[in-house]
Design a protein around this motif. Structure first.
Motif, PDB file in Angstrom:
ATOM      1  N   ASP A   1       0.825  -1.172   0.150  1.00  0.00           N
ATOM      2  CA  ASP A   1      -0.140  -0.076  -0.120  1.00  0.00           C
ATOM      3  C   ASP A   1       0.921   1.139   0.030  1.00  0.00           C
ATOM      4  OD1 ASP A   1      -2.422  -1.319  -0.136  1.00  0.00           O
ATOM      5  OD2 ASP A   1      -2.364  -1.680   2.265  1.00  0.00           O
ATOM      6  N   ALA A   2       2.062   1.259  -0.222  1.00  0.00           N
ATOM      7  CA  ALA A   2       2.839   2.235  -0.269  1.00  0.00           C
ATOM      8  C   ALA A   2       3.248   2.817  -1.564  1.00  0.00           C
ATOM      9  CB  ALA A   2       4.287   1.600   0.133  1.00  0.00           C
ATOM     10  N   VAL A   3       2.098   2.935  -2.725  1.00  0.00           N
ATOM     11  CA  VAL A   3       2.296   3.226  -3.913  1.00  0.00           C
ATOM     12  C   VAL A   3       2.602   4.761  -3.997  1.00  0.00           C
ATOM     13  CG1 VAL A   3       1.308   3.688  -6.156  1.00  0.00           C
ATOM     14  CG2 VAL A   3       1.070   1.501  -5.138  1.00  0.00           C
ATOM     15  N   ALA A   4       1.840   5.399  -3.218  1.00  0.00           N
ATOM     16  CA  ALA A   4       2.116   6.781  -3.154  1.00  0.00           C
ATOM     17  C   ALA A   4       3.498   7.392  -2.195  1.00  0.00           C
ATOM     18  CB  ALA A   4       1.098   7.703  -2.271  1.00  0.00           C
ATOM     19  N   GLU A   5       4.044   6.466  -1.431  1.00  0.00           N
ATOM     20  CA  GLU A   5       5.260   6.522  -0.792  1.00  0.00           C
ATOM     21  C   GLU A   5       6.466   6.591  -1.594  1.00  0.00           C
ATOM     22  OE1 GLU A   5       5.763   4.273   2.501  1.00  0.00           O
ATOM     23  OE2 GLU A   5       3.676   4.933   3.479  1.00  0.00           O
ATOM     24  N   ALA A   6       6.240   5.443  -2.438  1.00  0.00           N
ATOM     25  CA  ALA A   6       7.155   5.112  -3.720  1.00  0.00           C
ATOM     26  C   ALA A   6       7.170   6.386  -4.778  1.00  0.00           C
ATOM     27  CB  ALA A   6       7.033   3.934  -4.380  1.00  0.00           C
ATOM     28  N   TYR A   7       6.030   6.676  -5.055  1.00  0.00           N
ATOM     29  CA  TYR A   7       5.918   7.743  -6.066  1.00  0.00           C
ATOM     30  C   TYR A   7       6.728   8.997  -5.511  1.00  0.00           C
ATOM     31  CZ  TYR A   7       3.983  11.549  -8.773  1.00  0.00           C
ATOM     32  OH  TYR A   7       3.785  12.628  -9.875  1.00  0.00           O
ATOM     33  N   ASN A   8       6.421   9.299  -4.138  1.00  0.00           N
ATOM     34  CA  ASN A   8       7.061  10.498  -3.593  1.00  0.00           C
ATOM     35  C   ASN A   8       8.565  10.130  -3.520  1.00  0.00           C
ATOM     36  OD1 ASN A   8       4.886  11.898  -3.415  1.00  0.00           O
ATOM     37  ND2 ASN A   8       4.154  11.070  -1.223  1.00  0.00           N
ATOM     38  N   ALA A   9       9.100   9.279  -3.172  1.00  0.00           N
ATOM     39  CA  ALA A   9      10.419   8.888  -3.145  1.00  0.00           C
ATOM     40  C   ALA A   9      11.204   9.061  -4.744  1.00  0.00           C
ATOM     41  CB  ALA A   9      10.683   7.381  -2.518  1.00  0.00           C
ATOM     42  N   GLU A  10      10.584   8.691  -5.251  1.00  0.00           N
ATOM     43  CA  GLU A  10      10.808   8.733  -6.879  1.00  0.00           C
ATOM     44  C   GLU A  10      10.934  10.311  -7.330  1.00  0.00           C
ATOM     45  OE1 GLU A  10      12.313   7.442 -10.740  1.00  0.00           O
ATOM     46  OE2 GLU A  10      12.364   6.872  -8.650  1.00  0.00           O
ATOM     47  N   LYS A  11       9.958  11.178  -6.805  1.00  0.00           N
ATOM     48  CA  LYS A  11       9.912  12.468  -7.070  1.00  0.00           C
ATOM     49  C   LYS A  11      11.164  13.085  -6.319  1.00  0.00           C
ATOM     50  CE  LYS A  11       6.129  14.349  -6.178  1.00  0.00           C
ATOM     51  NZ  LYS A  11       4.802  15.179  -6.132  1.00  0.00           N
ATOM     52  N   THR A  12      11.590  12.912  -5.337  1.00  0.00           N
ATOM     53  CA  THR A  12      12.624  13.152  -4.469  1.00  0.00           C
ATOM     54  C   THR A  12      13.826  12.817  -5.143  1.00  0.00           C
ATOM     55  OG1 THR A  12      11.335  13.047  -2.400  1.00  0.00           O
ATOM     56  CG2 THR A  12      13.682  13.210  -2.286  1.00  0.00           C
ATOM     57  N   ARG A  13      14.063  11.743  -5.621  1.00  0.00           N
ATOM     58  CA  ARG A  13      15.199  11.343  -6.508  1.00  0.00           C
ATOM     59  C   ARG A  13      15.547  12.151  -7.454  1.00  0.00           C
ATOM     60  NH1 ARG A  13      17.009   7.482  -9.906  1.00  0.00           N
ATOM     61  NH2 ARG A  13      15.038   6.911 -10.180  1.00  0.00           N
ATOM     62  N   ILE A  14      14.369  12.476  -8.326  1.00  0.00           N
ATOM     63  CA  ILE A  14      14.274  13.074  -9.570  1.00  0.00           C
ATOM     64  C   ILE A  14      14.680  14.617  -9.279  1.00  0.00           C
ATOM     65  CG2 ILE A  14      12.912  13.961 -11.460  1.00  0.00           C
ATOM     66  CD1 ILE A  14      11.272  11.477 -11.019  1.00  0.00           C
ATOM     67  N   ALA A  15      14.157  15.063  -8.222  1.00  0.00           N
ATOM     68  CA  ALA A  15      14.545  16.457  -7.865  1.00  0.00           C
ATOM     69  C   ALA A  15      16.014  16.457  -7.371  1.00  0.00           C
ATOM     70  CB  ALA A  15      13.623  16.921  -6.444  1.00  0.00           C
ATOM     71  N   ASP A  16      16.670  15.438  -6.677  1.00  0.00           N
ATOM     72  CA  ASP A  16      18.172  15.664  -6.276  1.00  0.00           C
ATOM     73  C   ASP A  16      18.893  15.478  -7.426  1.00  0.00           C
ATOM     74  OD1 ASP A  16      17.245  15.647  -3.790  1.00  0.00           O
ATOM     75  OD2 ASP A  16      17.572  13.552  -3.145  1.00  0.00           O
ATOM     76  N   ALA A  17      18.402  14.586  -8.360  1.00  0.00           N
ATOM     77  CA  ALA A  17      19.333  14.534  -9.608  1.00  0.00           C
ATOM     78  C   ALA A  17      19.131  15.733 -10.354  1.00  0.00           C
ATOM     79  CB  ALA A  17      18.697  13.227 -10.662  1.00  0.00           C
ATOM     80  N   TYR A  18      18.125  16.651 -10.460  1.00  0.00           N
ATOM     81  CA  TYR A  18      17.740  17.766 -11.337  1.00  0.00           C
ATOM     82  C   TYR A  18      18.875  18.799 -10.357  1.00  0.00           C
ATOM     83  CZ  TYR A  18      15.967  22.125 -12.854  1.00  0.00           C
ATOM     84  OH  TYR A  18      15.715  23.284 -13.678  1.00  0.00           O
ATOM     85  N   LYS A  19      18.837  18.980  -9.289  1.00  0.00           N
ATOM     86  CA  LYS A  19      19.698  19.883  -8.549  1.00  0.00           C
ATOM     87  C   LYS A  19      21.116  19.779  -8.700  1.00  0.00           C
ATOM     88  CE  LYS A  19      16.775  20.501  -4.649  1.00  0.00           C
ATOM     89  NZ  LYS A  19      16.366  20.019  -3.198  1.00  0.00           N
ATOM     90  N   GLN A  20      21.590  18.497  -8.928  1.00  0.00           N
ATOM     91  CA  GLN A  20      22.929  18.154  -9.397  1.00  0.00           C
ATOM     92  C   GLN A  20      23.322  18.419 -11.014  1.00  0.00           C
ATOM     93  OE1 GLN A  20      24.329  14.194  -8.199  1.00  0.00           O
ATOM     94  NE2 GLN A  20      26.269  14.426  -9.403  1.00  0.00           N
ATOM     95  N   ALA A  21      22.236  18.506 -11.600  1.00  0.00           N
ATOM     96  CA  ALA A  21      22.474  18.779 -13.118  1.00  0.00           C
ATOM     97  C   ALA A  21      22.454  20.171 -13.196  1.00  0.00           C
ATOM     98  CB  ALA A  21      21.391  17.913 -13.661  1.00  0.00           C
ATOM     99  N   VAL A  22      21.866  21.136 -12.507  1.00  0.00           N
ATOM    100  CA  VAL A  22      21.728  22.397 -12.546  1.00  0.00           C
ATOM    101  C   VAL A  22      23.054  22.920 -12.129  1.00  0.00           C
ATOM    102  CG1 VAL A  22      20.702  24.345 -11.788  1.00  0.00           C
ATOM    103  CG2 VAL A  22      19.231  22.755 -12.638  1.00  0.00           C
ATOM    104  N   ALA A  23      23.499  22.192 -10.861  1.00  0.00           N
ATOM    105  CA  ALA A  23      24.752  22.742 -10.277  1.00  0.00           C
ATOM    106  C   ALA A  23      25.817  22.380 -11.203  1.00  0.00           C
ATOM    107  CB  ALA A  23      24.944  22.047  -9.267  1.00  0.00           C
ATOM    108  N   GLU A  24      25.801  21.540 -11.920  1.00  0.00           N
ATOM    109  CA  GLU A  24      26.817  21.353 -13.171  1.00  0.00           C
ATOM    110  C   GLU A  24      26.768  22.183 -14.304  1.00  0.00           C
ATOM    111  OE1 GLU A  24      27.265  17.036 -14.247  1.00  0.00           O
ATOM    112  OE2 GLU A  24      27.302  16.289 -12.197  1.00  0.00           O
ATOM    113  N   CYS A  25      25.598  22.588 -14.687  1.00  0.00           N
ATOM    114  CA  CYS A  25      25.113  23.314 -15.677  1.00  0.00           C
ATOM    115  C   CYS A  25      25.653  24.787 -15.265  1.00  0.00           C
ATOM    116  CB  CYS A  25      23.946  23.522 -16.155  1.00  0.00           C
ATOM    117  SG  CYS A  25      22.982  22.174 -16.904  1.00  0.00           S
ATOM    118  N   LYS A  26      25.875  25.216 -14.227  1.00  0.00           N
ATOM    119  CA  LYS A  26      26.608  26.331 -13.594  1.00  0.00           C
ATOM    120  C   LYS A  26      28.036  26.574 -14.187  1.00  0.00           C
ATOM    121  CE  LYS A  26      23.152  27.576 -10.143  1.00  0.00           C
ATOM    122  NZ  LYS A  26      22.906  27.789  -8.725  1.00  0.00           N
TER     123      LYS A  26
END
Length: 194
Positions: free
Chosen positions: A20-45
């Protein structure tokens, strides 16, 4: 450029959805995507001029695609949580075949003949009968085993976890072409890739 492999990993990786943790898994995936995006933006700078703009644009697109994929995976998991899931293990084994009785009968007859011959011509009839019976039983057991080994075949055992958390197994007589992490569904009692 390290940005693309990192963001593509987010795009390709399916969230681990279970129970019953579908929403939790989705939120964890969104967090992982956000972290990867932050790292990518930092490299873009670190980039200058048009390269900086292209890098940021690529990072934005990869983030959007990853979020869409995570949403689709979540929606699919919610729709078929009791019949869809992910493969957790695939094992190949060899199994003895089933006995049809031919080996038992053939082995029993051959064993009886051999047993009677081993008793010899000088033996009493009761000794010949006992030797025949022992030979028949031994021959039947041996014949059954020989037939089972001759009918030996490979099977593939696939273990999978449904999105509702249940663990299940399926067995195939031919390679199902499934690997751990593959998305599967149970339809009409049969396991298939989706």
């Amino acid at each position: 450029m390290r940005i693309l492999p990192l963001l593509l990993a987010c795009l390709i990786a399916a969230p681990a959805l279970a129970g019953d943790a579908v929403a939790e898994a989705y939120n964890a995936e969104k967090t992982r995507i956000a972290d990867a995006y932050k790292q990518a933006v930092a490299e873009c700078k670190e980039q200058r001029g048009p390269q900086h703009k292209q890098c940021k644009k690529t990072a934005d697109r990869a983030r959007q695609d990853s979020l869409k994929m995570a949403s689709r995976e979540r929606d699919a998991a919610l729709k078929c949580r009791n019949s869809c899931g992910l493969v957790t293990e695939v094992k190949q084994q060899e199994r003895d075949g089933d006995s049809t009785g031919v080996g038992v009968v053939g082995g029993g007859v051959a064993g009886a003949v051999i047993g009677r011959q081993m008793a010899g011509n000088d033996a009493s009839s009761s000794t010949k009968n006992v030797a025949t019976a022992i030979g028949a039983v031994g021959g039947a057991l041996l014949g059954k085993k020989i037939e089972e080994k001759a009918r030996r075949h490979k099977v593939w055992q696939v273990s999978f976890r449904l999105y509702n958390g249940e663990v299940a197994h399926a067995e195939f007589n031919e390679d199902p072409g499934m690997q751990p992490g593959d998305k599967v569904a149970v339809k009409d009692g049969k396991l298939m890739k989706r």
